[in-house]
Enzyme design. Structure first.
Site, PDB file in Angstrom:
ATOM      1  N   GLY A 177      16.425 -10.921  13.158  1.00 58.35           N
ATOM      2  CA  GLY A 177      15.900  -9.723  13.795  1.00 58.35           C
ATOM      3  C   GLY A 177      14.405  -9.638  13.579  1.00 58.35           C
ATOM      4  N   GLY A 179      12.028  -6.731  13.786  1.00 59.85           N
ATOM      5  CA  GLY A 179      12.004  -5.283  14.024  1.00 59.85           C
ATOM      6  C   GLY A 179      10.623  -4.692  13.966  1.00 59.85           C
ATOM      7  N   GLY A 180      10.622  -3.355  13.797  1.00 55.21           N
ATOM      8  CA  GLY A 180       9.397  -2.589  13.833  1.00 55.21           C
ATOM      9  C   GLY A 180       8.344  -3.073  12.855  1.00 55.21           C
ATOM     10  CB  VAL A 184      15.756  -9.851   8.985  1.00 55.64           C
ATOM     11  CG1 VAL A 184      16.839 -10.210   7.973  1.00 55.64           C
ATOM     12  CG2 VAL A 184      15.220  -8.462   8.690  1.00 55.64           C
ATOM     13  CE  LYS A 199      13.058  -5.066   6.646  1.00 47.93           C
ATOM     14  NZ  LYS A 199      13.818  -3.833   6.779  1.00 47.93           N
ATOM     15  CG  ASP A 305      15.292   3.790  11.163  1.00 50.62           C
ATOM     16  OD1 ASP A 305      15.589   4.402  12.215  1.00 50.62           O
ATOM     17  OD2 ASP A 305      14.718   2.692  11.155  1.00 50.62           O
TER      18      ASP A 305
HETATM   19  P1  ATP Z   1      13.879  -2.137  12.838  1.00 47.72           P
HETATM   20  O1  ATP Z   1      12.522  -1.616  12.679  1.00 47.72           O
HETATM   21  O2  ATP Z   1      14.201  -2.663  14.216  1.00 47.72           O
HETATM   22  O3  ATP Z   1      14.935  -1.200  12.341  1.00 47.72           O
HETATM   23  P2  ATP Z   1      13.399  -3.736  10.580  1.00 47.72           P
HETATM   24  O4  ATP Z   1      12.219  -4.589  10.741  1.00 47.72           O
HETATM   25  O5  ATP Z   1      13.244  -2.516   9.842  1.00 47.72           O
HETATM   26  O6  ATP Z   1      14.036  -3.465  11.951  1.00 47.72           O
HETATM   27  P3  ATP Z   1      16.006  -4.437   9.475  1.00 47.72           P
HETATM   28  O7  ATP Z   1      16.613  -3.335  10.255  1.00 47.72           O
HETATM   29  O8  ATP Z   1      16.162  -4.405   8.008  1.00 47.72           O
HETATM   30  O9  ATP Z   1      14.470  -4.649   9.833  1.00 47.72           O
HETATM   31  O10 ATP Z   1      16.600  -5.786  10.037  1.00 47.72           O
HETATM   32  C1  ATP Z   1      16.461  -6.126  11.412  1.00 47.72           C
HETATM   33  C2  ATP Z   1      17.736  -6.800  11.865  1.00 47.72           C
HETATM   34  O11 ATP Z   1      17.979  -7.998  11.084  1.00 47.72           O
HETATM   35  C3  ATP Z   1      19.010  -5.956  11.698  1.00 47.72           C
HETATM   36  O12 ATP Z   1      19.213  -5.088  12.782  1.00 47.72           O
HETATM   37  C4  ATP Z   1      20.064  -7.034  11.603  1.00 47.72           C
HETATM   38  O13 ATP Z   1      20.370  -7.526  12.898  1.00 47.72           O
HETATM   39  C5  ATP Z   1      19.345  -8.146  10.836  1.00 47.72           C
HETATM   40  N1  ATP Z   1      19.595  -8.019   9.377  1.00 47.72           N
HETATM   41  C6  ATP Z   1      18.911  -7.266   8.490  1.00 47.72           C
HETATM   42  N2  ATP Z   1      19.400  -7.383   7.241  1.00 47.72           N
HETATM   43  C7  ATP Z   1      20.432  -8.251   7.325  1.00 47.72           C
HETATM   44  C8  ATP Z   1      21.370  -8.795   6.375  1.00 47.72           C
HETATM   45  N3  ATP Z   1      21.308  -8.460   5.078  1.00 47.72           N
HETATM   46  N4  ATP Z   1      22.297  -9.663   6.822  1.00 47.72           N
HETATM   47  C9  ATP Z   1      22.361  -9.984   8.134  1.00 47.72           C
HETATM   48  N5  ATP Z   1      21.531  -9.519   9.077  1.00 47.72           N
HETATM   49  C10 ATP Z   1      20.575  -8.657   8.695  1.00 47.72           C
HETATM   50 MG    MG Z   2      16.291  -1.850  11.290  1.00 47.24          MG
END
Ligand code: ATP
Ligand code: MG
Length: 450
Positions: A177, A179-180, A184, A199, A305
């Protein structure tokens, strides 16, 4: 009999008595170095008496043990000893990877009763392999043992490996992923071969809150934190890196890998009818989510969130709340409300007060949970349908037929979507009511399709 043959006979006896073992364990037993132990083991392999597995590090066993296992059931006593020994190896590996864990935590990770794990830990303590901190109850490997195992078992791999960053201990498998504020990855540890989620986030105060919260929130329904470290970006190409910024530093957060995907995937598969909605399964998942949220709130934190993307499933179906990127304390150190920045979160799931007020508390997490529960129950076929339905839903107005079909659930969801936070129930009350009204275990047994 030559001296070599004599040692090999003793090694065979050892494997017969103790079951399969690593070369290092055999070396220790006979007070020889690992190289000599390997020489004897390969001799035994050549004479078709022993064989080694493909695992890293390899485990050696007698060919006759294999045959015995296949042809006749093992005597009870022996199989118990073998299970105990191999169980201790799993515990040892887990302790080596994690640095230290409580017995209950080890039991959860290995899917074993705590009683059995305790037995293995005390047996390891007797052998001088493990020790327990009496204050924190955390078990760890004895330094002498872990240093030695690590240095001897993986000597060649470590010698080849000149690390400029801890991240180089991991091989990137895929990006999970982007994300914002982070990215990850699914990664594989180069030494133990285990898969983790890693991450990568900008090294800021926000990242600091995320790791601190994750480290504090040790719970079966919260993604398990392993460790974290600062470092450079090693998986982005030089060209991409130059486009962003040259020497940016990141924080890497190592977590358990949730192989079963997100709740978004779960909902999507039911909306496009690839999978069936089963009421017992829905109640069980929602019960696990609320149990995780109750724990976050009991620790005086707010997630801020909650949304299907941030709810994950392990390979065995266990529900795990993830993404603590927006986690915040409920009050300041003197217990007073905290002044917060507005509109931090994901707008479709954000509570009204999180959108437009400077003060809010843990009830802000209850609002998105109402939306999530609705989405798990109700099929939304198209994006257009969702766009039309969502603003009504946020204003406590359900699509036709929902309240008739799910009268108990709609009463709960209605309260959770109250505009005023004071009118929303606390997570612990929702959990208690779920136990009374829905009995998740019974629902699961009935497996009723809806
Ligand atoms: P956002 O801002 O879009 O919410 P983010 O950058 O804060 O994303 P996370 O939500 O922690 O990051 O992770 C993004 C994506 O990575 C998750 O939606 C999921 O698909 C995947 N992911 C995160 N942690 C894990 C994990 N421990 N195991 C498997 N997949 C994961
Ligand atoms: Mg997220």
């Amino acid at each position: 009999m030559s001296a070599d043959t004599e040692v090999e006979r003793k090694i065979s006896d050892f494997l017969r008595r103790n079951g399969k073992s690593k070369a290092l364990v055999i070396a220790k037993e006979f007070r020889i170095d690992k190289h000599t132990a390997n020489k004897h083991l390969y001799n035994l392999e050549r004479s078709n008496k022993a064989f080694k597995t493909d695992e890293q590090p390899p485990i050696w066993d007698l060919v006759e043990n294999m045959n015995e296992l296949k042809l006749t059931p093992e005597p009870k006593q022996k199989s118990q000893t073998t299970t105990e020994t191999s169980g201790e190896k799993d515990v040892e590996e887990l302790l080596m990877r994690s640095g230290g864990l409580k017995a209950s935590h080890i039991a959860r990770d290995l899917g074993q009763p705590t009683q059995i794990i305790n037995k293995q830990l005390y047996s390891m303590e007797k052998k001088g392999k493990a020790k327990k901190c009496s204050q924190s109850q955390v078990w760890s490997l004895n330094e002498e043992w872990s240093d030695e195992s690590l240095s001897q078992e993986s000597d060649s791999r470590l010698q080849d490996c000149k690390l400029s960053s801890h991240s180089e201990l991991f091989e990137m498998i895929t990006e999970l992923g982007d994300g914002g504020y982070g990215c990850v990855y699914e990664v594989k540890h180069k030494l133990d071969g285990k898969t983790f989620a890693l991450k990568k986030v900008d090294l800021t105060g926000k990242a600091d809150s995320e790791v601190k919260a994750l480290a504090q929130l040790e719970h079966p329904n919260i993604v398990r934190y392993i460790t974290s470290w600062p470092g450079p970006d090693i998986w982005t190409s030089n060209q991409q890196r130059n486009q962003v910024s040259n020497n940016r530093k990141y924080l890497f957060i190592q977590m358990e890998f949730c192989e079963g995907g997100t709740l978004t995937d779960w909902i999507r598969a039911r909306n496009d009818l690839r999978k069936q909605r089963i009421i017992g399964e829905i109640h069980k998942i929602f019960y696990d989510i609320i149990t995780g949220v109750e724990f976050i709130h009991a620790n005086k934190l707010i997630h801020r969130d909650l949304k299907p993307d941030n709810i994950l499933f392990r390979a065995d179906g266990k529900v795990k709340i993830g993404d603590f990127g927006l986690v915040a304390a409920q009050t300041d150190q003197s217990g007073n409300p905290i002044e917060r920045s507005k509109r931090r979160g994901t707008p479709p799931y954000m509570s009204p007060e999180q959108e437009n007020k400077k003060n809010y508390d843990e009830k802000t997490d209850i609002f998105p949970l109402g939306l999530i529960w609705f989405e798990m129950l109700w099929k939304i076929s198209t994006g257009m349908e969702r766009v039309k339905l969502w603003p009504d839903l946020r204003n406590q107005s359900f699509p036709e037929g929902f309240s008739d079909r799910y009268s108990a659930e709609s009463t709960f969801i209605m309260k959770m979507l109250s505009y005023s936070p004071e009118d929303r129930p606390y997570a612990k009350d929702i959990k208690g009511d779920l136990q009374t009204f829905f009995s998740p275990e019974q629902d699961l047994l009935s497996q009723k399709t809806i």
